[in-house]
Write a protein that holds these residues in place. Sequence first.
Motif, PDB file in Angstrom:
ATOM      1  N   SER A  10       0.840  -1.186   0.000  1.00  0.00           N
ATOM      2  CA  SER A  10       0.000   0.000   0.000  1.00  0.00           C
ATOM      3  C   SER A  10       0.875   1.235   0.000  1.00  0.00           C
ATOM      4  N   GLN A 119      -7.309   1.408  -5.609  1.00  0.00           N
ATOM      5  CA  GLN A 119      -6.160   0.571  -5.925  1.00  0.00           C
ATOM      6  C   GLN A 119      -5.069   1.388  -6.611  1.00  0.00           C
ATOM      7  N   ASN A 139      -3.241   4.471  -2.032  1.00  0.00           N
ATOM      8  CA  ASN A 139      -3.382   3.446  -3.065  1.00  0.00           C
ATOM      9  C   ASN A 139      -3.013   2.101  -2.463  1.00  0.00           C
ATOM     10  N   THR A 140      -3.944   1.174  -2.587  1.00  0.00           N
ATOM     11  CA  THR A 140      -3.756  -0.111  -1.923  1.00  0.00           C
ATOM     12  C   THR A 140      -3.011  -1.118  -2.787  1.00  0.00           C
ATOM     13  N   LYS A 142      -2.585  -4.026  -4.887  1.00  0.00           N
ATOM     14  CA  LYS A 142      -3.476  -5.154  -5.166  1.00  0.00           C
ATOM     15  C   LYS A 142      -4.583  -5.278  -4.120  1.00  0.00           C
ATOM     16  N   CYS A 144      -7.768  -4.955  -1.692  1.00  0.00           N
ATOM     17  CA  CYS A 144      -9.166  -4.723  -2.042  1.00  0.00           C
ATOM     18  C   CYS A 144      -9.901  -3.907  -0.982  1.00  0.00           C
ATOM     19  N   VAL A 171     -12.111   1.675  -0.675  1.00  0.00           N
ATOM     20  CA  VAL A 171     -11.996   1.110  -2.016  1.00  0.00           C
ATOM     21  C   VAL A 171     -13.389   0.632  -2.451  1.00  0.00           C
TER      22      VAL A 171
END
Lengths: 271, 113
Positions: A10, A119, A139-140, A142, A144, A171
């Motif tokens: 992340s 993401q 921003n994660t 991959k 969810c 998200v």
Amino acid sequence: MCTVCGCGDSVVEGQTPHDHSHDHHHHHHRGQDLHFGQGPAGVAVAGMSQDRLIEIETGILSQNDRHAAANRARMAALDILAVNLVSSPGSGKTTLLCATIRAMQAAGTGPVAVIEGDQQTANDAERIRATGAPACQVNTGKGCHLDGHMVGHALDHLDPAPGTTLFIENVGNLVCPAAFDLGEAAKVAVLSVTEGEDKPLKYPDMFTASRVALLNKIDLAPHCDVDLDLYEANLRRVNPTIDVIRISARTGEGMEAWLGWLAAQRAQAAA
Amino acid sequence: MHEMSICEGIRRVVEDAAAAPDIARVTRVRLELGRFAGVERGALDFAWEVVMRGSKAEGSVLEVIDLPGRAMCFDCAKPVEINDRLAPCPDCGGGKLMPEGGDEMRVKDMEVA
């Protein structure tokens, strides 16, 4: 990925991954009972040898829950009201959020800040910043869902003023974010009328975990043959206590009820 | 979809519990999962193998103990057990049920060598 805190995937906008220290793990609790050297474990389990059975009894998400509890305590000390907005992608969360922020600014209801979870891309944070409210994009990769650890870092980054109303836009995903406590006061589900009346039945956990459902884009209802009462009935079937607010970010219908709900929560947070 | 994160959570718990130097490896891990925990067994098994690599639990057997789903029936005002998230109340047939349990996700114990 760092196997200690799992934070490698992340990215908090403006930071390179992993440039933080892991000091926050030094208070890592070791609260679980380990029963070494006590001979037979006292429980009979087929196929397991008793003297090498270690009882753990620890929640799988206990580490997330500790981060969430720390976030909650930190925000309570500053009278910050945190609302975790959850929905499927495309429900209109960001547009609704921008309209909410503009209405709150016009009404002078105190500082607002936003944590944006996606993401990829910082598009949503940029849309929020265009309203004048500070925003931090997480921003994660991959991932969810947002988790308590990511939100803790985002709080460091945002450093919200006392009395802030903090919106955490999760998200877009109706499944995973239901399980992860971020330290928020309440989850608010956004469901748009184009998604289908049976969405709450298909993804019940998210609507059970939410205190309020914002039935969004109701200005489109006449064009898409939907039954708004059926939406509400299905929401109450999976969560008999949920509050439902019919709303349109575009026309402003229902905004008053939503702002009223937020004001009531803020009064509670400050009490 | 979040089974990977769940496995990472399990790995942290298991590694903490297996940190003692006399534990060479973990051979079996037992979880308690509620029926409404939202964990998909197939996805969990897949993630298990991948996430446990390089830990003392690499190659270990994953066992799951299912816990029942529980809900409060708003019509008869008492707790009931239900198997399905959308099932009606087994007593009165009512449809206003608030889940009250069955979302457990715990590492119960493990066998070590």
